[in-house]
Design a protein around this motif. Structure first.
Motif, short mmCIF file in Angstrom:
data_model
loop_
_atom_site.label_atom_id
_atom_site.label_comp_id
_atom_site.label_asym_id
_atom_site.label_seq_id
_atom_site.Cartn_x
_atom_site.Cartn_y
_atom_site.Cartn_z
N GLU A 106 -5.87 13.67 -3.95
CA GLU A 106 -4.90 12.71 -3.44
C GLU A 106 -4.87 11.48 -4.34
O GLU A 106 -5.91 11.02 -4.81
N ASN A 108 -0.61 8.07 0.30
CA ASN A 108 -1.29 9.02 -0.58
C ASN A 108 -0.32 10.13 -0.99
O ASN A 108 0.51 10.59 -0.19
N THR A 140 -2.35 7.72 -5.58
CA THR A 140 -1.30 6.76 -5.27
C THR A 140 -0.66 6.32 -6.58
O THR A 140 -1.22 6.55 -7.66
N LYS A 180 -6.44 6.92 -8.22
CA LYS A 180 -7.11 7.83 -7.30
C LYS A 180 -7.05 7.22 -5.91
O LYS A 180 -7.35 6.04 -5.72
N ALA A 181 -6.65 8.00 -4.93
CA ALA A 181 -6.56 7.50 -3.57
C ALA A 181 -7.92 6.99 -3.11
O ALA A 181 -8.94 7.64 -3.31
N GLY A 182 -7.92 5.81 -2.52
CA GLY A 182 -9.15 5.25 -1.98
C GLY A 182 -9.98 4.48 -2.99
O GLY A 182 -10.97 3.85 -2.63
N ASP A 183 -9.59 4.50 -4.26
CA ASP A 183 -10.37 3.78 -5.27
C ASP A 183 -10.17 2.28 -5.10
O ASP A 183 -9.07 1.82 -4.80
N THR A 184 -11.22 1.53 -5.30
CA THR A 184 -11.16 0.08 -5.10
C THR A 184 -11.32 -0.72 -6.39
O THR A 184 -11.42 -1.95 -6.35
N THR A 196 0.83 -1.19 0.00
CA THR A 196 0.00 0.00 0.00
C THR A 196 0.88 1.25 0.00
O THR A 196 1.65 1.46 0.92
#
Length: 232
Positions: free
Chosen positions: A69, A42, A71, A108-112, A39
């Motif tokens: 934010e 960010n 990654t 994109k940060a937090g994208d799953t 992981t």
């Protein structure tokens, strides 16, 4: 001429599919040590792609993702080198196959979804496409007076070719006169508010840094600001 202009779009389509597949596969299986190393922290837009994005490019990528934010691809490749983009590693792999080149893969940060927002890829090439007036392959494209050829097509892609002679380390005596820079966006990640000029602005910023890394900035003809596009 028509045959030349048809090649880039076919390659772009296949590259888009390959980039998404490679990024998804790496997120799931690329090695990188312990699980916690999978992981990435960010990042602000200004930190992306080896911190090569200038102020206009920062604004553009934030609009493209409607987020501030991000990654980058974690882990290491099969050769044990980091997947994270670096100018030196990208320059060193310029003549390699797409699967071996060091690319800037941004999420994109937090994208799953495991789908990247964009992938920026650099490769050494012998030719560049020619713009043909009224050609079907250029229909709907916006062209930019940059490098030797620059165009944003559809809603997700952008290509930029610039003069930059490089030698193939695996084939002594062989060299190529141009570098192709390509931004491959994922349609389900890009905002409907983003534009072709946004894509070209991001691609140009990373390309300018790459041209400097390769020692060809003076002949690359990459402006500090992207001009207005010219619709076909």
């Amino acid at each position: 001429m028509p045959q030349i202009s048809k090649r880039p779009r076919a390659r772009t389509t296949s590259k888009m599919a390959a980039a998404i597949s490679l990024a998804t596969l790496c997120l799931v299986s690329c090695s990188g040590g312990d699980d916690e190393n999978q992981t990435e922290a960010n990042l602000a837009a200004s930190q992306l792609c080896a911190s090569t994005l200038d102020a206009p490019a920062v604004t553009s990528i934030e609009r493209m993702g409607e987020i501030k934010e991000f990654t980058e691809l974690p882990g290491t490749n099969d050769a044990g080198k980091p997947n994270k983009f670096s100018l030196k590693q990208a320059a060193d792999t310029l003549h390699d196959d797409m699967t071996q080149r060091n690319q800037c893969v941004v999420f994109k940060a937090g994208d799953t979804t495991s789908h990247p927002l964009i992938t920026v890829d650099f490769s050494a090439v012998k030719f560049y496409p020619k713009k043909t007036r009224g050609g079907s392959e250029d229909s709907g494209a916006s062209h930019y007076r940059m490098g030797v050829y620059a165009a944003a097509r559809g809603t997700a892609g952008a290509s930029l070719y610039f003069k930059c002679p490089t030698k193939n380390p695996d084939a002594p005596g062989q060299s190529t006169p141009y570098v192709e820079a390509e931004l491959i966006g994922t349609p389900d990640q890009l905002s409907a508010k983003s534009t072709g000029r946004d894509r070209m602005t991001v691609l140009n910023a990373v390309s300018r840094a790459m041209a400097k890394q390769l020692g060809c900035a003076s002949q690359a003809s990459l402006p500090s600001r992207v001009p207005a596009g010219q619709p076909d």
